[in-house]
Design an enzyme around this catalytic site. Structure first.
Site, PDB file in Angstrom:
ATOM      1  N   THR A  34     -25.814 -81.409  55.301  1.00 33.98           N
ATOM      2  CA  THR A  34     -24.481 -81.934  54.992  1.00 33.98           C
ATOM      3  C   THR A  34     -24.194 -83.184  55.812  1.00 33.98           C
ATOM      4  OG1 THR A  34     -23.586 -79.802  54.371  1.00 33.98           O
ATOM      5  CG2 THR A  34     -22.030 -81.347  55.335  1.00 33.98           C
TER       6      THR A  34
ATOM      7  N   ARG B 257     -21.315 -70.695  43.885  1.00 38.91           N
ATOM      8  CA  ARG B 257     -21.080 -70.548  45.329  1.00 38.91           C
ATOM      9  C   ARG B 257     -20.472 -71.829  45.937  1.00 38.91           C
ATOM     10  NH1 ARG B 257     -22.667 -73.372  50.262  1.00 38.91           N
ATOM     11  NH2 ARG B 257     -22.609 -71.849  51.938  1.00 38.91           N
TER      12      ARG B 257
HETATM   13  N1  ASP Z   1     -22.052 -76.167  55.425  1.00 36.82           N
HETATM   14  C1  ASP Z   1     -22.780 -76.398  54.211  1.00 36.82           C
HETATM   15  C2  ASP Z   1     -22.565 -75.230  53.285  1.00 36.82           C
HETATM   16  O1  ASP Z   1     -22.679 -74.102  53.704  1.00 36.82           O
HETATM   17  C3  ASP Z   1     -24.240 -76.583  54.414  1.00 36.82           C
HETATM   18  C4  ASP Z   1     -24.623 -77.670  55.380  1.00 36.82           C
HETATM   19  O2  ASP Z   1     -23.961 -77.869  56.402  1.00 36.82           O
HETATM   20  O3  ASP Z   1     -25.637 -78.348  55.114  1.00 36.82           O
HETATM   21  O4  ASP Z   1     -22.319 -75.465  52.128  1.00 36.82           O
END
Ligand code: ASP
Length: 330
Positions: A197, A225
């Site tokens: 992310t 999701r």
């Molecule tokens: N926090 C994000 C999620 O669970 C994943 C990530 O941080 O890459 O969708």
């Protein structure tokens, strides 16, 4: 002679006052936390990450230096990372169990506490711009899937086919997870489990803090999701009175702990500094079995980049204009 001395003396006082009233600017970004280890990284890939992080943080800093808003700095900085295949956001995002990309993003304005988010969108080139548009051009805070896409198209945001987001690297990652039933954050490209992310927090010359986060979520995800990113207070939060936060990590745990708001509350109510607050919030995530990281920027331009994983792609330019770019725990 005496006149000259008085003039110089008054000039020094005037400049000193100006300096004091001049607000600070600063910017911090992340490109995901995870089990990044130097031995698993090729020098070329490491270099590619470092350069892209530097490019992104400099784009935002230049906007702030020219007197631009923290909102614009966050948006343009995140565009650089969304458009890069290196991160789990925009082009190069992780894929759902059906092999498609479903993207989430959020933005918060620390001056007004206004916020916008999109969830599960499949065709908007830059989801962070859609999140900002939800805040500015709709009466809502969070729009999802088809409706969010219709809104984005109606207001003229760039629409792309879903294939634009899909890269071979992510197809291989998905195949690997589905074949071996691996942990869903495992990335075979860098042979590590990581969250990719992207996020950015900026403080502008007017003392306004903005925070934004953009993601593809979890690889192999299904049933629509959604993670922490589109949930204001979990993945993103900003309040000029204290700080701005963007998170990366195992989203389910970040939602349950309301991590970003938790950090703001610890700073606001308990008067902790952002480093102490970040540690407490991440320890709570760890206690429940999750992991990840957070970037935080406070109203004085101080920066914290904490994580309970082995590393986190991260960079900042502080209020002295100094650049820091890091990957590992050093
Ligand atoms: N926090 C994000 C999620 O669970 C994943 C990530 O941080 O890459 O969708």
């Amino acid at each position: 002679m005496i006149r000259n001395i008085i003039f110089i003396f008054l000039s020094i006082i005037f400049l000193g006052c100006q300096e004091q009233s001049q607000n600070k600017i600063a910017i911090v970004i992340h490109g995901g936390a995870g089990t990044m280890q130097k031995e698993n990284m090729t020098p070329e890939l490491e270099q590619a990450y470092l350069l892209k992080l530097e490019e992104a943080v400099r784009v935002g800093y230049d906007i702030l230096k020219d007197g631009g808003s923290s909102k614009e700095a966050v948006e343009k900085t995140i565009h650089i990372m969304e458009n890069s295949p290196l991160f789990n956001a925009g082009h190069g995002a992780v894929l759902t169990s059906d092999g498609t990309a479903e993207l989430d993003a959020s933005f918060m304005d620390g001056e007004t506490l206004n916020a916008g988010a999109v969830a599960g969108i499949t065709n908007v080139k830059n989801p962070i711009s859609a999140a900002i548009a939800v805040m500015e051009k709709s009466p809502y805070v969070l729009l999802s899937s088809k409706g969010a896409e219709e809104f984005a198209s109606d207001i003229g945001l760039e629409i792309v086919p879903n294939s634009y987001f899909i890269t071979e690297r992510r197809q291989n990652q998905l195949k690997n997870i589905q074949d071996k039933n691996e942990v869903s954050f495992y990335d075979s490209y860098i042979k590590e489990s990581k969250y990719g992310t992207v996020g950015c927090v900026a403080l502008d010359i007017n003392g306004n803090i903005s925070a934004g986060t953009s993601t593809g979520g979890r690889s192999n995800k299904k049933w629509g999701r959604l993670g922490d990113v589109p949930v204001i207070g979990a993945g993103t939060y900003a309040d000029n009175q204290c700080c701005g936060i963007s998170a990366t990590g195992w989203g389910e745990f970040f939602i349950r702990n309301v991590v970003s708001y938790d950090i703001a509350a610890l700073v606001n109510y308990k008067k902790l500094n952002i480093k102490e607050a970040s540690r407490i919030a991440l320890n709570k995530v760890k206690d429940l079995g999750g992991d990840g990281g957070v970037i935080v920027l406070d109203k004085n331009g101080d920066v914290s980049m904490d994580f309970n994983t082995a590393g986190m792609y991260r960079a900042y330019i502080n209020n002295e204009g100094e650049l820091t770019v890091k990957i590992y725990n050093d």
